[in-house]
Structures are given as structure tokens and as C-alpha cells.
Design a protein around this motif. Structure first.
Motif, mmCIF file in Angstrom:
data_model
loop_
_atom_site.group_PDB
_atom_site.id
_atom_site.type_symbol
_atom_site.label_atom_id
_atom_site.label_comp_id
_atom_site.label_asym_id
_atom_site.label_seq_id
_atom_site.Cartn_x
_atom_site.Cartn_y
_atom_site.Cartn_z
ATOM 1 N N ASP A 177 45.094 69.530 35.194
ATOM 2 C CA ASP A 177 44.813 69.384 36.628
ATOM 3 C C ASP A 177 43.712 68.348 36.864
ATOM 4 O O ASP A 177 43.823 67.494 37.759
ATOM 5 N N ILE A 178 42.654 68.441 36.077
ATOM 6 C CA ILE A 178 41.527 67.512 36.255
ATOM 7 C C ILE A 178 41.951 66.088 35.901
ATOM 8 O O ILE A 178 41.583 65.125 36.599
ATOM 9 N N PHE A 216 35.840 70.716 40.606
ATOM 10 C CA PHE A 216 37.265 70.580 40.924
ATOM 11 C C PHE A 216 37.839 71.964 41.196
ATOM 12 O O PHE A 216 37.736 72.869 40.362
ATOM 13 N N ASP A 217 38.440 72.113 42.360
ATOM 14 C CA ASP A 217 39.064 73.383 42.743
ATOM 15 C C ASP A 217 40.564 73.288 42.467
ATOM 16 O O ASP A 217 41.252 72.442 43.033
ATOM 17 N N ARG A 243 34.215 73.022 36.382
ATOM 18 C CA ARG A 243 33.263 71.918 36.366
ATOM 19 C C ARG A 243 33.523 71.103 35.096
ATOM 20 O O ARG A 243 33.784 71.681 34.030
ATOM 21 N N PHE A 244 33.417 69.793 35.214
ATOM 22 C CA PHE A 244 33.729 68.944 34.059
ATOM 23 C C PHE A 244 32.831 67.718 34.047
ATOM 24 O O PHE A 244 32.236 67.337 35.071
ATOM 25 N N SER A 245 32.720 67.093 32.881
ATOM 26 C CA SER A 245 31.979 65.842 32.707
ATOM 27 C C SER A 245 32.896 64.839 32.027
ATOM 28 O O SER A 245 33.798 65.218 31.271
ATOM 29 N N TYR A 261 33.790 77.546 36.707
ATOM 30 C CA TYR A 261 32.583 77.630 37.527
ATOM 31 C C TYR A 261 32.507 78.975 38.227
ATOM 32 O O TYR A 261 33.444 79.404 38.905
ATOM 33 N N VAL A 262 31.359 79.627 38.059
ATOM 34 C CA VAL A 262 31.105 80.911 38.720
ATOM 35 C C VAL A 262 30.100 80.665 39.835
ATOM 36 O O VAL A 262 28.965 80.263 39.568
#
Length: 277
Positions: A177-178, A216-217, A243-245, A261-262
């Protein structure tokens, strides 16, 4: 006197009895008996007539009941025949549906096998196509795939939050997805077209906030987790955001860090006191 004595001797012996009075008494008794008999006859006749009318009513009720009984029997026979036809049809439909269900189950088993294969291929593709670095994949598998709710809750009490993807397949889905997201966004065009680390660093520095911990949702539940060591909720929260880098590794832009992500709960002292109570 002599003539009177002779006349008295010549009269019958019962001539001295008052015959008129005896005759009148007998007549009255006979009339009374006749009246009494007539009353009894009248009462008996009325009783007989009442019995006749009652018997006639009973006969009519019996005829009506017999007619109703025949009608009900005909209706019952008709309904029984219709029910029998419906039952036969239902049995045939049940057999047909059972056969269809058996076929659908077989098809579902094939689809489940195909899905399982596709998930394996997806997980492999995340690495083989360079969507994510091997280090980031290994770290995500170690920290963010597989913990149960108790382990997550214990970790959240220490770190403040903890989340997990339920499987490596969900992790691969999140990466896919990302990957699709960053290639669709014009924001990342300069970053993705970089051919050297210098170009990448220059493009990354031009982005507000850089390329660390980007949100990213996914738009669907993809993970679960606990937030805040003050939160004593026993059930995990469904998570839809990762969450990503991004980093430049061996000539490619890859995901260098990813985690579910919480959302952080900002509990006040009043909230904490209310939960404690």
C-alpha cells in the motif's frame, strides 16, 4: 194416619236418602277429575311438543355438524396434499442447495489456497522488488508481527504504546500500500527519481518534515495495539495507519522503517482518577 203409614210402607227403602244431594256431589267430582286429566294431558302434550322441537333442533345441529365435518375433511385433504407437494419440493431444493454448498466449499478451498499462495508471493515480492530493505523487514517481523495482546499490553505500559500486524502477510500488504502511495504522489517524485545519494538527500531536505515517520492510512483495519501505560483497557484498538521512513539503499529508494501506528491517548489526571475508581 193409616193411609200415611201405608204410603210410607209402599215407598222404596232408599227413598228417605236425599238423592239430589248425592247426585250433585258425584257430578262435581267427575268434572274435577276431567279437568285434572285435561290439565295433565295439556302439560304432557306441551312436554312432548318441546321434546319434539328439541329433537328437531338436535337433528339440525347434527346435520350441520356432519356438513361442516365433511367440509373440514375436504379442506384437510386438500391442505395435506398441498403440504406434501411443498415438502417434496423443499426436499428437492434442500438436496440441490446441499450440492451447491458442497461445490462452493470446494471452490472456497481452492480460493483459500490461491490466497495463501498470493500472500506468500506478496511477502516475497516486498523484498525481491526492493520495496523494503532487508533490515527493515527483519526488524518489523521481530517487533511488529505476532505478539499476543498480553505482550502488547505489557510493552505499552513501558513504551507508552505498542502495535502489531497479525501476520507477515499483513506487513507485506502494508508495504505494498505504501509503495503504491509514494509512487502516486507528486510529492515524492524528486526523491524517487534520484540516482545518487546526494540527489536523494537534496530532494529529501526539500520536503517539509523530511522522510522519517511519514503517516499513511490504509483505510481498513490492518493491525491492532494498545496506547499509553495509563490506559487500562483490556481490548486492543484496531489500527488502520502505518508510519514509515524512506532511504536510499544500493541505488534504490526503499522503506527503511515501518510499524503500525497507535494513536497516543492524552489522558489527564482526572481521566486517570476516573479509571482508577
Amino acid at each position: 194416619a193409616a193411609r200415611a203409614a201405608a204410603a210410607a210402607r209402599a215407598r222404596p227403602a232408599d227413598a228417605a236418602i236425599p238423592q239430589a244431594e248425592i247426585a250433585s256431589s258425584s257430578s262435581t267430582d267427575a268434572d274435577a277429575r276431567r279437568l285434572k286429566l285435561r290439565g295433565e294431558i295439556a302439560r304432557t302434550s306441551e312436554a312432548v311438543e318441546l321434546k319434539r322441537r328439541t329433537l328437531a333442533e338436535f337433528d339440525e345441529q347434527i346435520r350441520t355438524a356432519e356438513t361442516d365435518l365433511r367440509r373440514f375433511k375436504d379442506q384437510f385433504d386438500t391442505a395435506a396434499a398441498a403440504h406434501g407437494r411443498r415438502l417434496d419440493g423443499a426436499r428437492r431444493r434442500h438436496d440441490e442447495l446441499r450440492e451447491e454448498l458442497s461445490q462452493l466449499r470446494a471452490q472456497r478451498a481452492d480460493l483459500d489456497a490461491d490466497i495463501a499462495d498470493a500472500r506468500i508471493d506478496l511477502a516475497r515480492a516486498a523484498l525481491s522488488e526492493g520495496m523494503v530493505s532487508e533490515q527493515a523487514w527483519a526488524l518489523a517481523i521481530e517487533r511488529h508481527v505476532g505478539p499476543d495482546n498480553r505482550q502488547l499490553r505489557d510493552r505499552a505500559r513501558i513504551t507508552g504504546y505498542a502495535g502489531t500486524y497479525d501476520s507477515a502477510t499483513q506487513l507485506a500488504e502494508a508495504i505494498a500500500d505504501i509503495h503504491d502511495h509514494i509512487y502516486r504522489q507528486g510529492t515524492f517524485r524528486a526523491v524517487l527519481t534520484a540516482r545518487t545519494r546526494e540527489d536523494f538527500d537534496s530532494a529529501a531536505s526539500a520536503l517539509p518534515g523530511g522522510l522519517e515517520d511519514l503517516p499513511f492510512d490504509h483505510g481498513r483495519p490492518l493491525a491492532r495495539g494498545f496506547s499509553n501505560d495509563l490506559d487500562q483497557t483490556e481490548e486492543p484498538t484496531s489500527l488502520t495507519e502505518s508510519r514509515f521512513s524512506l532511504r536510499f539503499v544500493q541505488g534504490r529508494v526503499v522503506i527503511s522503517h515501518i510499524y503500525p501506528y497507535v494513536p497516543h491517548r492524552r489522558l489527564t489526571t482526572a481521566d486517570f482518577d476516573a479509571q482508577s475508581q
